[in-house]
Structure formats: structure tokens, C-alpha cells
Design a protein around this motif. Structure first.
Motif, PDB file in Angstrom:
ATOM      1  N   TYR A  72       0.179   5.901   6.387  1.00 64.04           N
ATOM      2  CA  TYR A  72       0.642   5.546   4.812  1.00 64.04           C
ATOM      3  C   TYR A  72       0.286   4.103   5.049  1.00 64.04           C
ATOM      4  CZ  TYR A  72       2.570   4.863   0.314  1.00 64.04           C
ATOM      5  OH  TYR A  72       2.735   4.589  -1.019  1.00 64.04           O
TER       6      TYR A  72
ATOM      7  N   CYS B 112       0.414   0.746   2.025  1.00 67.26           N
ATOM      8  CA  CYS B 112       0.847   0.078   0.899  1.00 67.26           C
ATOM      9  C   CYS B 112      -0.490  -0.260   0.200  1.00 67.26           C
ATOM     10  CB  CYS B 112       1.793  -0.964   0.967  1.00 67.26           C
ATOM     11  SG  CYS B 112       3.440  -0.516   1.249  1.00 67.26           S
TER      12      CYS B 112
ATOM     13  N   ASN C  61      -1.548   4.233  -1.467  1.00 66.87           N
ATOM     14  CA  ASN C  61      -1.299   4.232  -2.750  1.00 66.87           C
ATOM     15  C   ASN C  61      -1.759   3.166  -3.893  1.00 66.87           C
ATOM     16  OD1 ASN C  61       0.736   2.303  -1.571  1.00 66.87           O
ATOM     17  ND2 ASN C  61       1.319   2.057  -3.810  1.00 66.87           N
TER      18      ASN C  61
ATOM     19  N   THR D 236      -0.506   0.793  -6.858  1.00 68.39           N
ATOM     20  CA  THR D 236       0.852   0.686  -7.596  1.00 68.39           C
ATOM     21  C   THR D 236       0.263   0.194  -9.279  1.00 68.39           C
ATOM     22  OG1 THR D 236       1.978  -0.045  -5.858  1.00 68.39           O
ATOM     23  CG2 THR D 236       2.721  -1.035  -7.882  1.00 68.39           C
TER      24      THR D 236
ATOM     25  N   CYS E 159       6.855   3.899  -2.970  1.00 67.68           N
ATOM     26  CA  CYS E 159       6.272   4.068  -1.544  1.00 67.68           C
ATOM     27  C   CYS E 159       7.113   5.122  -0.880  1.00 67.68           C
ATOM     28  CB  CYS E 159       6.036   2.805  -0.761  1.00 67.68           C
ATOM     29  SG  CYS E 159       4.687   1.848  -1.389  1.00 67.68           S
TER      30      CYS E 159
ATOM     31  N   SER F 171       5.117   8.629   0.156  1.00 65.78           N
ATOM     32  CA  SER F 171       4.662   8.555   1.443  1.00 65.78           C
ATOM     33  C   SER F 171       5.387  10.123   2.059  1.00 65.78           C
ATOM     34  CB  SER F 171       5.058   7.541   2.253  1.00 65.78           C
ATOM     35  OG  SER F 171       6.554   7.250   2.293  1.00 65.78           O
TER      36      SER F 171
ATOM     37  N   GLU G  41      12.069   0.175   1.793  1.00 65.03           N
ATOM     38  CA  GLU G  41      11.718   1.628   1.932  1.00 65.03           C
ATOM     39  C   GLU G  41      12.506   2.241   2.939  1.00 65.03           C
ATOM     40  OE1 GLU G  41       7.496   2.802   2.576  1.00 65.03           O
ATOM     41  OE2 GLU G  41       7.069   0.977   1.433  1.00 65.03           O
TER      42      GLU G  41
END
Ligand code: AMP
Ligand code: ZN
Length: 481
Positions: free
Chosen positions: A30, A32, A70, A72, A222, A226, A251
Motif C-alpha cells: 500500500y 500513500c 490511494n 486523497t 489510509c 488499506s 495509521e
């Protein structure tokens, strides 16, 4: 493929660790993603070049890769300490555009850069606003034991989890950016899980929740995405080094609460160091800044920037300079030329019998460099020496270069020298005009009319064209940039 085990630096333990997948034969990663309120700068793109190389190395090593990045498009505040405005809401207000239009526009711009830098498409792009129901479910699951409500939202109490801040090596009451920006927080490091829309206001992006209408906190996004897509625990979580201080510790705290364990949610946390620019043009919030498009406008092929990133180790700071970028472009030209020569089979005249052992040991060294925490700088040297290796036929060389390029992603088999000659936006002269002038100059020189030949050269110089007689790379001219 050799048996060299892959070792990666885990920011959590501050040590190199062998990569041992959680699910046999698989690698789940994963990364960010960007906050899409403006164009990404080239520093942001360094984070994705790094994650791309990591993914390519895992694939090269034979793991079935599932990579998630991802987007955002909600929730990232202008200040990491829960103060300030939502970056997207702010951009929408400033530009009088719909927040959804802004997010779409900058997401597409980011994807253009991803493509231009030969960054492979991940298995999935998770867009934060598509996952709000999962975020609310995640928050509901941890609210009773780990959160408390204030007028402004739902907050995570960092003292409810073991060893908060171990990634950043900070405590609940100290650390960078730990300013108590919201009145009523129990610990300075507590952070918003859900941000309520203030009474009397409406946000362009808001949803109903058990804590009132509002928007999710950035860190929650996140964790929820995830976990939803990769399942806890997954193998590797990546991001820029700034995320090691606040975003990722938060996180981790949420993941511990969610899984009712001390597990951080990912086995290995990896962070790329920053691209720094002494001219101060890197900040997205500072007007004109260093975008990939600016490099292209100045006549640099985007893959020269990728090569510039690969020349440094991802954990080292990399200083941007135009001279450095220029050197990377020249290096890329040399590589492309060498590969063109191999392709055209010029070396077959050597007549040597190919030593498969020789090819294999060279590839092993290449892989060994990458297995040592992604030493791309050394891997590049092994790639560069392959075209001129003695005792290997062009076909074998070509196959080996192809393998190496699948990992470094410079597109050496697809780009040509002509592709690397990017026209600066400011150029007024056309390539056809340059070629015609150079042909005339050649005739003048053949006729020993040196005055005419010099005049043509001076005219080209005045129009921004540098004539490069005898250039070792065989480039007759370049547009001065
Ligand atoms: P953002 O859009 O600000 O959330 O950043 C996207 C990614 O870029 C994150 O992983 C950041 O950590 C990373 N990043 C931000 N600035 C830099 C920089 N100057 N060099 C390298 N990575 C960066
Ligand atoms: Zn994140």
C-alpha cells in the motif's frame, strides 16, 4: 532469477530485514497517494518512482504483486495538527470551482505524470471518497474504546494503544508538529477521526455519521482503505519520510485499535527521503513550482527525471538541480544509443561464442544490488556495462537488457534517440528549419566557404540552437535549454 534474498529497510525497526511474505508467493503493498488539490511536484513523484521500483523488484523476484495507491480527495488539512482547512475545500473556495472538478482535474494530472515516468499502474487506485462507508464502519469499531467526542469531531486517544509513536520514535506528548491546536484534546498527539461540519456551515464534501455531518480524518482514510483492500496485516506500506512522523504513527495507532492487537497493520514500513530544491520552488502552495511539465517545457524528457531518481538511493536526500537533470539526460541518451547498437546487432561481428555463465553472473550482480534494499544506483552500473561486455552475442545481450529494464523501467527498448529530443516550449525554430540550415552549412564547408558556414552557425546560435560538431553521442545539434 538468483536466490539472493530481498532485504528491505524497515522504518519500524530501523533495520534491514529479509522480505518474508505473509501470503505465500504474494506481495501486498500500500502506498500513500497524493492529495489532489494542486499539481504534484517532482518531489512527490519521487515517492511514486520509489514505490514503482519496489513493486517491479517484487515482481522480478517472482512475487504476485498487489499494489494499491490511494487518491486523497478529502480530509487532508493544511496543518497536520488538526488545525487549518481541508486542502481541497480551500482550493475550491479560492478557484470558485466545484471541489469534485478540482479533485478530478488534479487526479488526471497526477496520472499523466505517472504515465510519463513509466510508473506501472497499480492493481487498484483507491479514491478516498469512494470509501467513506468503510471509514465510518472502521471508526464505529474503535470509537468506544479508543475515541472521545469534542464539539469539532471525534478524536483518537493515543494513550489507549501500546507504544504510540514507535515509528517516529516520539511519545504521546512530544514530537514534531505536536502542537495542541484543538482545545479539549486529552493528549497533544490525539488526532481527528471524524471532523464535524461547524454549525451553520456546509462543506462541499460531507457525509452523515453517528457523530454528525462531516468528513473523515485523513489518517482514517489510509487505515480503512488499506485494510479493506489488502486485509490486515499486509506486507509493505510506503510513503515519503514526512509520513514517518505523524501520518503513519496515527495509521498504526488506528490499526492496532481496529485489530485489537499491537500489530501495526503492515509488516514493513518504508519511506523515501526527500527531493530537495534550494531555490524553494518545491512547495505546492508556493505559486510556480517544480512540476514534471516544467521540466518537459524546458526540453527535458521525463525519463531523465526518473533516471535522476534512480541514481540516488531512495533513503538518501536527493538535491535537484538543472545541471544534475542535464547530466541524467546525457546518461539516458548514452544508454539509449548503446541499446540501439546492441539491437542493430553491430556487436555480432565479434564472433565470440556466448558465455551463458557470463550473462548469468552479470544479471546476478544486478539483482544482488537491487536485493540490497533497492540499490538502484549500483543496478544502473550493471545495466550500463552490459552492452559492451565481451564474449556475449547481441541477442543474449538484448535479452539481458530487456530483463534489467523491466525492473528499472527506463523504457530503453521503446524510446529512440529522437524521442529524447524534447522541444522546449519557448523554441521558435522548427526541426525542419534546423536540418535545412545544417545541410546548407555542410555544403558550405565542403566548398571551403567557411565564412558562410560560420554565418549559418551564428544564425542558429542566435535562434537558440547549439551546433555540436563531433558530439560523441552523434547529436548534431540541440535546442539550448
Ligand atoms: P502529498 O500529496 O503532499 O500527500 O504527498 C504525496 C507523497 O509525496 C507523500 O508520500 C509525501 O511523503 C511525498 N513527498 C512530499 N514532498 C516530497 C519531496 N520533496 N520529496 C519526496 N517525496 C515527497
Ligand atoms: Zn496515507
Amino acid at each position: 532469477m538468483s536466490d539472493t534474498p530481498l532485504k528491505l529497510y524497515n522504518s519500524l525497526t530501523r533495520q534491514l530485514e529479509p522480505f518474508v511474505p505473509i501470503h505465500h508467493g504474494e506481495a501486498r503493498v500500500y502506498t500513500c497517494g497524493p492529495t489532489v488539490y494542486n499539481y504534484p511536484h517532482i518531489g512527490n513523484m519521487r515517492a511514486y518512482v520509489f514505490a514503482d521500483v519496489l513493486g517491479r523488484v517484487l515482481s522480478f523476484k517472482g512475487y504476485k504483486l498487489t499494489h494499491v495507491i490511494n487518491i486523497t480527495d478529502v480530509g487532508h488539512l493544511t496543518d497536520d495538527a488538526d488545525a487549518g482547512e481541508d486542502k481541497l475545500e480551500k482550493a475550491a473556495a479560492a478557484g470558485a470551482r466545484s471541489i469534485w472538478d478540482i479533485a478530478r482535474h488534479y487526479t488526471e494530472a497526477f496520472w499523466d505524470d505517472i504515465k510519463a515516468l513509466n510508473i506501472r499502474q497499480p492493481a487498484q487506485w483507491t479514491v478516498a471518497t469512494d470509501y467513506v462507508p468503510q471509514m465510518i464502519e472502521f471508526a464505529k469499531g474503535i470509537a468506544d474504546k479508543h475515541c472521545y467526542e469534542l464539539d469539532s469531531g471525534l478524536y483518537f486517544d493515543v494513550s489507549t494503544v501500546a507504544d504510540y509513536g514507535r515509528l517516529a520514535r516520539s511519545r504521546t506528548d512530544e514530537g514534531e508538529g505536536r502542537i495542541e491546536a484543538v482545545a479539549g484534546k486529552r493528549n497533544a498527539a490525539d488526532f481527528a477521526i471524524w471532523r464535524k461540519t461547524p454549525p451553520g456551515e456546509t462543506r462541499q464534501m460531507e457525509w452523515d455519521s453517528p457523530w454528525g455531518r462531516g468528513a473523515p480524518g485523513w489518517h482514517l482514510e489510509c487505515s480503512a482503505m488499506s485494510g479493506a483492500v489488502l486485509g490486515f496485516p499486509f506486507d509493505i506500506h510506503t510513503g515519503g519520510i514526512d509520513h514517518r512522523e505523524i501520518h503513519h504513527p496515527n495509521e498504526i495507532a488506528q490499526n492496532q485499535a481496529h485489530t485489537c492487537s499491537d500489530h501495526s497493520g503492515a509488516k514493513i514500513w518504508m519511506h523515501n527521503n526527500f527531493l530537495v530544491d534550494r531555490t524553494g520552488k518545491m512547495s505546492k502552495s508556493s505559486g510556480e513550482f517544480l512540476r514534471l511539465q516544467l521540466l518537459i517545457d524546458k526540453g527535458y524528457h521525463p525519463l531523465a527525471y526518473r533516471l535522476m531518481c534512480l541514481q540516488a538511493h531512495y533513503r538518501s536526500e536527493l538535491e535537484f538541480s538543472w545541471e544534475g537533470l542535464h547530466a541524467a539526460l546525457v546518461r539516458l541518451k548514452r544508454l539509449v544509443m548503446a541499446v540501439e547498437t546492441v539491437r542493430s546487432g553491430a556487436h555480432s561481428a565479434e564472433g565470440d561464442v556466448t558465455s551463458i555463465e557470463h550473462v548469468r553472473s552479470h544479471l546476478d550482480r544486478f539483482e544482488g544490488a537491487l536485493s540490497a534494499d533497492l540499490n538502484t544506483a549500483e543496478a544502473l552500473l550493471w545495466l550500463e556495462t552490459m552492452p559492451s561486455l565481451k564474449g556475449i552475442g547481441p541477442v543474449e545481450k538484448f535479452v539481458a537488457i530487456e530483463k534489467m529494464d523491466t525492473v528499472l523501467g527506463l523504457g530503453l527498448l521503446h524510446i529512440t534517440r529522437a524521442d529524447l529530443r524534447v522541444r522546449p516550449k519557448s523554441a521558435t525554430i522548427t526541426e525542419a528549419e534546423i536540418e535545412t540550415a545544417l545541410a546548407e552549412r555542410k555544403d558550405a564547408r565542403a566548398a571551403k566557404d567557411f565564412a558562410r558556414s560560420d554565418a549559418i552557425r551564428d544564425d542558429l546560435t542566435a535562434r537558440g540552437v547549439e551546433v555540436m560538431d563531433g558530439d560523441p553521442l552523434g547529436w548534431d545539434w540541440r535546442l539550448a535549454i
